[in-house]
Structure formats: structure tokens, C-alpha cells
Design a protein around this motif. Structure first.
Motif, PDB file in Angstrom:
ATOM      1  N   VAL A 213      27.357  -3.075 -39.092  1.00  0.00           N
ATOM      2  CA  VAL A 213      26.649  -2.280 -38.094  1.00  0.00           C
ATOM      3  C   VAL A 213      27.660  -1.472 -37.289  1.00  0.00           C
ATOM      4  O   VAL A 213      28.612  -2.029 -36.739  1.00  0.00           O
ATOM      5  N   VAL A 214      27.451  -0.161 -37.233  1.00  0.00           N
ATOM      6  CA  VAL A 214      28.261   0.723 -36.398  1.00  0.00           C
ATOM      7  C   VAL A 214      27.421   1.139 -35.199  1.00  0.00           C
ATOM      8  O   VAL A 214      26.294   1.622 -35.365  1.00  0.00           O
ATOM      9  N   SER A 215      27.973   0.967 -34.000  1.00  0.00           N
ATOM     10  CA  SER A 215      27.294   1.335 -32.760  1.00  0.00           C
ATOM     11  C   SER A 215      28.177   2.283 -31.968  1.00  0.00           C
ATOM     12  O   SER A 215      29.370   2.024 -31.784  1.00  0.00           O
ATOM     13  N   ILE A 216      27.580   3.383 -31.504  1.00  0.00           N
ATOM     14  CA  ILE A 216      28.252   4.329 -30.613  1.00  0.00           C
ATOM     15  C   ILE A 216      27.320   4.580 -29.444  1.00  0.00           C
ATOM     16  O   ILE A 216      26.114   4.840 -29.639  1.00  0.00           O
ATOM     17  N   ALA A 217      27.841   4.479 -28.247  1.00  0.00           N
ATOM     18  CA  ALA A 217      27.021   4.659 -27.054  1.00  0.00           C
ATOM     19  C   ALA A 217      26.309   6.012 -27.098  1.00  0.00           C
ATOM     20  O   ALA A 217      26.935   7.051 -27.283  1.00  0.00           O
ATOM     21  N   GLY A 218      24.976   5.972 -26.974  1.00  0.00           N
ATOM     22  CA  GLY A 218      24.181   7.191 -26.977  1.00  0.00           C
ATOM     23  C   GLY A 218      23.598   7.573 -28.316  1.00  0.00           C
ATOM     24  O   GLY A 218      22.847   8.549 -28.412  1.00  0.00           O
ATOM     25  N   LEU A 219      23.904   6.811 -29.387  1.00  0.00           N
ATOM     26  CA  LEU A 219      23.413   7.118 -30.727  1.00  0.00           C
ATOM     27  C   LEU A 219      22.736   5.907 -31.345  1.00  0.00           C
ATOM     28  O   LEU A 219      22.962   4.768 -30.930  1.00  0.00           O
ATOM     29  N   SER A 220      21.926   6.153 -32.367  1.00  0.00           N
ATOM     30  CA  SER A 220      21.322   5.072 -33.134  1.00  0.00           C
ATOM     31  C   SER A 220      22.377   4.397 -33.998  1.00  0.00           C
ATOM     32  O   SER A 220      23.322   5.043 -34.464  1.00  0.00           O
ATOM     33  N   ASP A 221      22.208   3.106 -34.223  1.00  0.00           N
ATOM     34  CA  ASP A 221      23.151   2.363 -35.067  1.00  0.00           C
ATOM     35  C   ASP A 221      23.065   2.815 -36.522  1.00  0.00           C
ATOM     36  O   ASP A 221      22.013   3.277 -36.999  1.00  0.00           O
ATOM     37  N   CYS A 222      24.176   2.664 -37.226  1.00  0.00           N
ATOM     38  CA  CYS A 222      24.204   2.783 -38.688  1.00  0.00           C
ATOM     39  C   CYS A 222      24.356   1.377 -39.239  1.00  0.00           C
ATOM     40  O   CYS A 222      25.333   0.683 -38.920  1.00  0.00           O
ATOM     41  N   VAL A 223      23.392   0.955 -40.040  1.00  0.00           N
ATOM     42  CA  VAL A 223      23.348  -0.417 -40.546  1.00  0.00           C
ATOM     43  C   VAL A 223      23.296  -0.377 -42.069  1.00  0.00           C
ATOM     44  O   VAL A 223      22.433   0.299 -42.650  1.00  0.00           O
ATOM     45  N   VAL A 224      24.208  -1.084 -42.722  1.00  0.00           N
ATOM     46  CA  VAL A 224      24.152  -1.209 -44.169  1.00  0.00           C
ATOM     47  C   VAL A 224      24.433  -2.649 -44.570  1.00  0.00           C
ATOM     48  O   VAL A 224      25.087  -3.382 -43.839  1.00  0.00           O
ATOM     49  N   LYS A 225      23.918  -3.015 -45.710  1.00  0.00           N
ATOM     50  CA  LYS A 225      24.264  -4.284 -46.334  1.00  0.00           C
ATOM     51  C   LYS A 225      25.056  -4.012 -47.599  1.00  0.00           C
ATOM     52  O   LYS A 225      24.823  -2.999 -48.268  1.00  0.00           O
ATOM     53  N   VAL A 226      25.985  -4.884 -47.900  1.00  0.00           N
ATOM     54  CA  VAL A 226      26.788  -4.751 -49.109  1.00  0.00           C
ATOM     55  C   VAL A 226      26.126  -5.576 -50.202  1.00  0.00           C
ATOM     56  O   VAL A 226      25.921  -6.784 -50.033  1.00  0.00           O
ATOM     57  N   GLY A 227      25.774  -4.920 -51.287  1.00  0.00           N
ATOM     58  CA  GLY A 227      25.094  -5.594 -52.372  1.00  0.00           C
ATOM     59  C   GLY A 227      26.027  -5.949 -53.514  1.00  0.00           C
ATOM     60  O   GLY A 227      27.251  -5.768 -53.443  1.00  0.00           O
ATOM     61  N   ALA A 228      25.433  -6.429 -54.574  1.00  0.00           N
ATOM     62  CA  ALA A 228      26.200  -6.767 -55.780  1.00  0.00           C
ATOM     63  C   ALA A 228      26.668  -5.480 -56.458  1.00  0.00           C
ATOM     64  O   ALA A 228      26.144  -4.390 -56.206  1.00  0.00           O
ATOM     65  N   PRO A 229      27.669  -5.558 -57.329  1.00  0.00           N
ATOM     66  CA  PRO A 229      28.112  -4.367 -58.063  1.00  0.00           C
ATOM     67  C   PRO A 229      26.976  -3.781 -58.882  1.00  0.00           C
ATOM     68  O   PRO A 229      26.108  -4.497 -59.392  1.00  0.00           O
ATOM     69  N   ALA A 230      26.967  -2.458 -58.983  1.00  0.00           N
ATOM     70  CA  ALA A 230      25.978  -1.802 -59.826  1.00  0.00           C
ATOM     71  C   ALA A 230      26.243  -2.134 -61.295  1.00  0.00           C
ATOM     72  O   ALA A 230      27.407  -2.248 -61.707  1.00  0.00           O
ATOM     73  N   ASN A 231      25.185  -2.306 -62.061  1.00  0.00           N
ATOM     74  CA  ASN A 231      25.365  -2.678 -63.456  1.00  0.00           C
ATOM     75  C   ASN A 231      24.862  -1.617 -64.425  1.00  0.00           C
ATOM     76  O   ASN A 231      24.651  -1.904 -65.609  1.00  0.00           O
ATOM     77  N   ASP A 232      24.638  -0.416 -63.925  1.00  0.00           N
ATOM     78  CA  ASP A 232      24.200   0.660 -64.818  1.00  0.00           C
ATOM     79  C   ASP A 232      25.271   1.715 -64.983  1.00  0.00           C
ATOM     80  O   ASP A 232      26.318   1.640 -64.343  1.00  0.00           O
TER      81      ASP A 232
END
Length: 232
Positions: A213-232
Motif C-alpha cells: 500500500v502506497v499512501s500520500i497525504a491528499g491522495l487515494s492509496d495505491c494498493v496491490v497484491k503480489v500474486g503467483a508467477p504468470a504461467n502463460d
């Protein structure tokens, strides 16, 4: 003549007021916080910041689960303030730079650190370390008319709720006007360009299952989850 295959759909980033911002190019400022430059083994008093580029298709929206990329065992987070350019120009004066910014967002420059450092040691480009699929997560873009100018304020990153990066935007070596002015010396900036302004100290690795989660005062958070490696 026939188009041989369907062209790629445009990359569209969401804004806080419900509009869509078409992404054109991505510019990233490197070593723009002195403490981060030092943790990367560089001297910010001798080596000024610089920038590199990434494909627009690396941009993904907040809430995305990003695949752990191939060919790395050291996948790093980097929290960033992101500028969204709304009015283009070349050789923009710093005094006029804020007029070219449509808005601001939280973002991440995810990095295959082992590949980046290997390339650096060999004097090669950083592309395999930086220009990676899904490596530019982006929060909602807030119009500049509603927020900014972000010459100071908290920037923070957590992994699974634990604070890893915690700094103030006033620690930027090149501030927002300087960044816009500098990049516009080398490329004509255009509406749709994004500029990732650099990351503070405290970068580190993530693994599959982590939430960032990235938070900067005055902005909406950026939230990501790290998944498994892509298999395609």
C-alpha cells in the motif's frame, strides 16, 4: 490494405472524479531522494537524478493482483508520487510546469532488483529490471484543481501493514516543477504522459501473497497484491 491483427487497446487510468486518463508514455525519475541514492550505493552530491522510460502497458490500476515476474528472485517495491501531464510542451520553464500537470496519483515502480543491479554493473540498460509487465501500479489520478502542488507531505509504503518507507515529499532533490522542466528538455511532453517522481529510502523485496500500500497525504492509496508467477 488489411490490418493484420487487432491493435492494442489504449491504457486507461481512472481519475478520482470518474473520468478516464489515456496513458501515452511513462517517465521515471531515478535517485531523486538522497537517502535512497545512498542506499543504492550512490552519492547524491556528485550524481544528480536522471530518468528512464517504461511502456504505457506496464501501468495497472490500484486493486490489481500483479504476477511475480519471471527471471528474478529479488522483486522490489518503490513508492512514488506520480504526475499526470494534461498539457504538453518542450523546454518548459519550471515556473510554468505546474500548469502542464493535469493531476497527481500514488504509484509504484516495481523492480527486478537483481537484474537492474546486474545491468548497472555491466554498464547496460536497465530495461529488464525496470520495464516489466504490471510494474507501474497507479492509484486514482486526482485533478490538480482539487489537490497539490505536493511540495511537501507524507509519502509512506507498507507491506502487509508494516511500514517500510516513510518520508516527506520535501525531500525530493528535484521537486515537481524541476522534474517536468527537466524531462521536457529531452522529449516534448504530451497529454497522457505520466512521470513517476522517484522513491524514498527503504526499498525492499516482496513475495507472492504480500499486499503493498502506497499512501500520500491528499491522495487515494495505491494498493496491490503480489500474486503467483504468470504461467502463460
Amino acid at each position: 490494405m488489411t490490418i493484420l491483427f487487432a491493435p492494442q487497446d489504449p491504457v486507461l487510468a481512472a481519475t478520482s472524479d470518474g473520468n478516464l486518463f489515456p496513458v501515452r508514455r511513462v517517465f521515471c525519475i531515478g535517485r531523486n531522494y538522497a537517502a535512497h541514492a545512498r542506499e543504492m550505493g550512490r552519492d547524491p552530491d556528485r550524481e544528480p537524478p536522471f530518468f528512464f522510460t517504461k511502456w504505457a502497458e506496464t501501468v495497472v490500476s490500484t486493486g490489481t493482483t500483479i504476477a511475480y515476474p519471471s527471471e528474478t528472485a529479488n522483486f522490489h517495491y518503490e513508492a512514488e508520487l506520480v504526475l499526470a501531464i494534461g498539457k504538453g510542451g518542450r523546454n518548459i520553464a519550471a515556473a510554468d510546469a505546474l500548469d502542464r500537470v493535469y493531476g497527481y496519483a500514488t504509484g509504484l515502480d516495481m523492480t527486478r532488483r537483481d537484474l537492474q543491479l546486474e545491468a548497472r554493473e555491466k554498464g547496460r540498460p536497465w530495461s529488464t529490471g525496470k520495464n516489466v509487465e504490471q510494474s507501474s501500479p497507479l492509484g486514482l489520478i486526482h485533478p490538480a484543481s482539487e489537490t497539490g502542488p505536493f511540495d511537501s507531505g507524507s509519502i509512506k509504503l507498507t507491506v502487509n501493514g508494516v511500514v517500510k518507507q516513510d518520508a516527506d515529499l520535501n525531500e525530493l532533490i528535484w521537486d515537481v516543477p524541476d522534474v517536468v522542466a527537466y524531462v521536457s528538455r529531452f522529449y516534448r511532453l504530451e497529454p497522457g504522459d505520466l512521470i513517476y517522481t522517484g522513491t524514498p529510502a527503504g526499498v525492499g523485496a516482496v513475495v507472492a501473497g504480500d499486499e503493498v500500500v502506497v499512501s500520500i497525504a491528499g491522495l487515494s492509496d495505491c494498493v496491490v497484491k503480489v500474486g503467483a508467477p504468470a504461467n502463460d
